[in-house]
Scaffold this motif. Structure first.
Motif, PDB file in Angstrom:
ATOM      1  N   VAL A  30       6.285  15.274 -17.678  1.00 40.65           N
ATOM      2  CA  VAL A  30       6.581  15.590 -19.084  1.00 40.65           C
ATOM      3  C   VAL A  30       6.778  17.084 -19.255  1.00 40.65           C
ATOM      4  O   VAL A  30       7.744  17.538 -19.893  1.00 40.65           O
ATOM      5  N   LYS A  31       5.882  17.874 -18.677  1.00 42.68           N
ATOM      6  CA  LYS A  31       5.984  19.334 -18.807  1.00 42.68           C
ATOM      7  C   LYS A  31       7.239  19.875 -18.131  1.00 42.68           C
ATOM      8  O   LYS A  31       7.890  20.795 -18.658  1.00 42.68           O
TER       9      LYS A  31
ATOM     10  N   VAL B  13      -0.544  16.182 -22.998  1.00 40.42           N
ATOM     11  CA  VAL B  13       0.762  16.854 -22.944  1.00 40.42           C
ATOM     12  C   VAL B  13       1.687  16.372 -24.062  1.00 40.42           C
ATOM     13  O   VAL B  13       2.829  16.786 -24.160  1.00 40.42           O
ATOM     14  N   LYS B  14       1.190  15.490 -24.899  1.00 37.45           N
ATOM     15  CA  LYS B  14       1.861  15.026 -26.110  1.00 37.45           C
ATOM     16  C   LYS B  14       3.286  14.502 -25.876  1.00 37.45           C
ATOM     17  O   LYS B  14       4.267  15.092 -26.341  1.00 37.45           O
ATOM     18  N   PRO B  15       3.391  13.384 -25.162  1.00 35.30           N
ATOM     19  CA  PRO B  15       4.713  12.753 -25.050  1.00 35.30           C
ATOM     20  C   PRO B  15       5.194  12.339 -26.436  1.00 35.30           C
ATOM     21  O   PRO B  15       4.378  12.136 -27.349  1.00 35.30           O
ATOM     22  N   ASP B  16       6.495  12.206 -26.594  1.00 36.17           N
ATOM     23  CA  ASP B  16       7.031  11.839 -27.908  1.00 36.17           C
ATOM     24  C   ASP B  16       6.748  10.381 -28.244  1.00 36.17           C
ATOM     25  O   ASP B  16       6.634  10.028 -29.424  1.00 36.17           O
ATOM     26  N   ILE B  17       6.648   9.528 -27.226  1.00 37.85           N
ATOM     27  CA  ILE B  17       6.249   8.132 -27.407  1.00 37.85           C
ATOM     28  C   ILE B  17       5.343   7.734 -26.243  1.00 37.85           C
ATOM     29  O   ILE B  17       5.633   8.049 -25.084  1.00 37.85           O
ATOM     30  N   LEU B  18       4.244   7.059 -26.560  1.00 37.91           N
ATOM     31  CA  LEU B  18       3.361   6.491 -25.544  1.00 37.91           C
ATOM     32  C   LEU B  18       3.590   4.985 -25.517  1.00 37.91           C
ATOM     33  O   LEU B  18       3.331   4.285 -26.499  1.00 37.91           O
ATOM     34  N   ASN B  19       4.101   4.495 -24.408  1.00 35.43           N
ATOM     35  CA  ASN B  19       4.460   3.094 -24.263  1.00 35.43           C
ATOM     36  C   ASN B  19       3.568   2.441 -23.213  1.00 35.43           C
ATOM     37  O   ASN B  19       3.387   2.973 -22.109  1.00 35.43           O
TER      38      ASN B  19
ATOM     39  N   LEU C 201       0.855  -1.182   0.000  1.00 37.13           N
ATOM     40  CA  LEU C 201       0.000   0.000   0.000  1.00 37.13           C
ATOM     41  C   LEU C 201       0.897   1.240   0.000  1.00 37.13           C
ATOM     42  O   LEU C 201       1.557   1.533   1.004  1.00 37.13           O
ATOM     43  N   PRO C 202       0.956   1.971  -1.100  1.00 37.03           N
ATOM     44  CA  PRO C 202       1.842   3.137  -1.177  1.00 37.03           C
ATOM     45  C   PRO C 202       1.426   4.222  -0.194  1.00 37.03           C
ATOM     46  O   PRO C 202       0.241   4.400   0.093  1.00 37.03           O
ATOM     47  N   THR C 203       2.409   4.934   0.301  1.00 35.86           N
ATOM     48  CA  THR C 203       2.145   6.077   1.183  1.00 35.86           C
ATOM     49  C   THR C 203       2.675   7.363   0.572  1.00 35.86           C
ATOM     50  O   THR C 203       2.436   8.441   1.099  1.00 35.86           O
ATOM     51  N   GLU C 204       3.397   7.242  -0.541  1.00 33.30           N
ATOM     52  CA  GLU C 204       4.106   8.379  -1.106  1.00 33.30           C
ATOM     53  C   GLU C 204       3.370   8.973  -2.300  1.00 33.30           C
ATOM     54  O   GLU C 204       2.955   8.278  -3.210  1.00 33.30           O
ATOM     55  N   LEU C 205       3.150  10.283  -2.265  1.00 31.20           N
ATOM     56  CA  LEU C 205       2.696  11.030  -3.430  1.00 31.20           C
ATOM     57  C   LEU C 205       3.355  12.399  -3.338  1.00 31.20           C
ATOM     58  O   LEU C 205       2.902  13.283  -2.621  1.00 31.20           O
ATOM     59  N   ASP C 206       4.438  12.538  -4.040  1.00 36.16           N
ATOM     60  CA  ASP C 206       5.296  13.713  -3.935  1.00 36.16           C
ATOM     61  C   ASP C 206       5.044  14.634  -5.117  1.00 36.16           C
ATOM     62  O   ASP C 206       5.434  14.347  -6.246  1.00 36.16           O
ATOM     63  N   LEU C 207       4.403  15.758  -4.868  1.00 43.22           N
ATOM     64  CA  LEU C 207       4.054  16.686  -5.946  1.00 43.22           C
ATOM     65  C   LEU C 207       5.278  17.420  -6.497  1.00 43.22           C
ATOM     66  O   LEU C 207       5.192  18.046  -7.560  1.00 43.22           O
ATOM     67  N   GLN C 208       6.409  17.338  -5.789  1.00 43.89           N
ATOM     68  CA  GLN C 208       7.638  17.966  -6.271  1.00 43.89           C
ATOM     69  C   GLN C 208       8.474  17.008  -7.122  1.00 43.89           C
ATOM     70  O   GLN C 208       9.498  17.399  -7.679  1.00 43.89           O
ATOM     71  N   GLU C 209       8.044  15.772  -7.212  1.00 40.87           N
ATOM     72  CA  GLU C 209       8.809  14.768  -7.934  1.00 40.87           C
ATOM     73  C   GLU C 209       9.067  15.143  -9.402  1.00 40.87           C
ATOM     74  O   GLU C 209      10.177  14.942  -9.907  1.00 40.87           O
ATOM     75  N   PRO C 210       8.072  15.688 -10.137  1.00 38.22           N
ATOM     76  CA  PRO C 210       8.338  16.055 -11.538  1.00 38.22           C
ATOM     77  C   PRO C 210       9.527  16.998 -11.708  1.00 38.22           C
ATOM     78  O   PRO C 210      10.341  16.818 -12.630  1.00 38.22           O
ATOM     79  N   GLU C 211       9.659  17.964 -10.826  1.00 38.82           N
ATOM     80  CA  GLU C 211      10.777  18.910 -10.932  1.00 38.82           C
ATOM     81  C   GLU C 211      12.109  18.236 -10.621  1.00 38.82           C
ATOM     82  O   GLU C 211      13.128  18.560 -11.222  1.00 38.82           O
TER      83      GLU C 211
END
Length: 298
Positions: free
Chosen positions: A126-127, A158-164, A80-90
């Motif tokens: 992606v952004k 957000v138009k990734p270059d490839i969707l896998n 059961l995950p406990t982590e959701l880090d909104l700063q992770e993308p940066e």
């Protein structure tokens, strides 16, 4: 669930891996730890980690390192995950910039505990990467989001270059190999992605050595082409621990070569097929060929 390991032939010579833990490898590992980032390279025990990290390429794994599913082939931790880090993308974007990436691959654990399956974090990542590195292509390797079309739309917008998205195995073995994921739902996701953004290459992967038959592999290729998947990767399944599915057989490189021919005959714009190939292996080389092929048909 524990799967009893069976007595099989030891790994053949073509699966021997040369370990090269040079300066780049150590540098990247230290950087990932300092930024509290995870990579599927480590979590899934990828056999190509030394080669890829030595070449300063990596596949970032977002949304933590605990998966809500327990697929019987995968070494990623389950719970059961406990982590959701909104700063992770940066932080991912910062690491990608430090590595000087030309092609950035972003994947995740399955987060069935989240209403959107984590799709918003995919989009923000992606952004963020593009904001730092406009010339860097970005590939996303996504879970099925339990079939939630709005979650897929969030990523495609957000138009990734490839969707896998990986089909993983043939239809007959899918329920045994994967947890919660469904063969038909994976095909539907890939189909919808193409409808949403026809000019974005789609990609999928098949593991071999789990008991699939030749005709089933070809049928899976046909099923993927029927939903306009552009890029296909095929590699040997390797049992990560004794608790995971056992290897039924080791597929010879010559058979992988024949499967590459079969894939190209079916119209895939790019096929990577060899024992140690994994979904993101040589990913940067696949963008151009797939994009050119799509452009030619539009």
């Amino acid at each position: 669930m524990k799967t009893k390991a069976k007595d099989i032939t030891p790994k053949p010579d073509w699966l021997r891996i040369k370990l090269t833990t040079g300066g780049n490898y150590a540098e990247i590992k230290d950087m990932m730890r300092s930024k509290t980032l995870h990579t599927v390279c480590e979590e899934a025990r990828c056999p190509n980690i030394y080669e890829c990290w030595a070449n300063r390429t990596a596949t970032f794994m977002i949304l933590g390192d605990i998966c809500t599913r327990a697929c019987r082939f995968c070494a990623v931790k389950t719970g059961l995950p406990t982590e959701l880090d909104l700063q992770e993308p940066e932080r991912v974007a910062d690491a990608a910039e430090q590595m000087g990436l030309r092609h950035c691959v972003v994947t995740s654990v399955a987060r069935d505990d989240l209403a959107d399956g984590g799709s918003s974090i995919f989009a923000e990542t992606v952004k963020a990467v593009r904001g730092r590195m406009p010339l860097c292509s970005v590939e996303v390797l996504i879970p099925d989001f339990l079939g939630n079309e709005a979650s897929l739309q969030t990523v495609m917008d957000v138009k990734p270059d490839i969707l896998n998205h990986n089909i993983e195995t043939v239809e007959r073995l899918s329920d045994r190999v994967r947890a919660k994921a469904k063969y038909s739902r994976s095909l539907e996701l890939l189909k919808r992605a193409k409808v949403m953004q026809p000019d974005i290459p789609t990609k999928s992967s098949i593991m071999l050595g789990l008991g699939e038959e030749w005709h089933e592999i070809l049928q899976t290729m046909d099923d993927l082409r029927a939903v306009d998947v552009d890029i296909l990767t095929l590699g040997q399944y390797l049992q990560p621990t004794p608790n995971h599915l056992a290897v039924e057989r080791y597929v010879h490189p010559d058979e992988f070569a024949k499967l590459k021919e079969e894939g190209l005959k079916r119209g895939f714009s790019h096929v990577e097929s060899a024992p140690l190939v994994r979904s993101s292996y040589h990913a940067h080389e696949q963008v151009k060929s797939a994009t050119e092929a799509i452009t030619a048909t539009l």
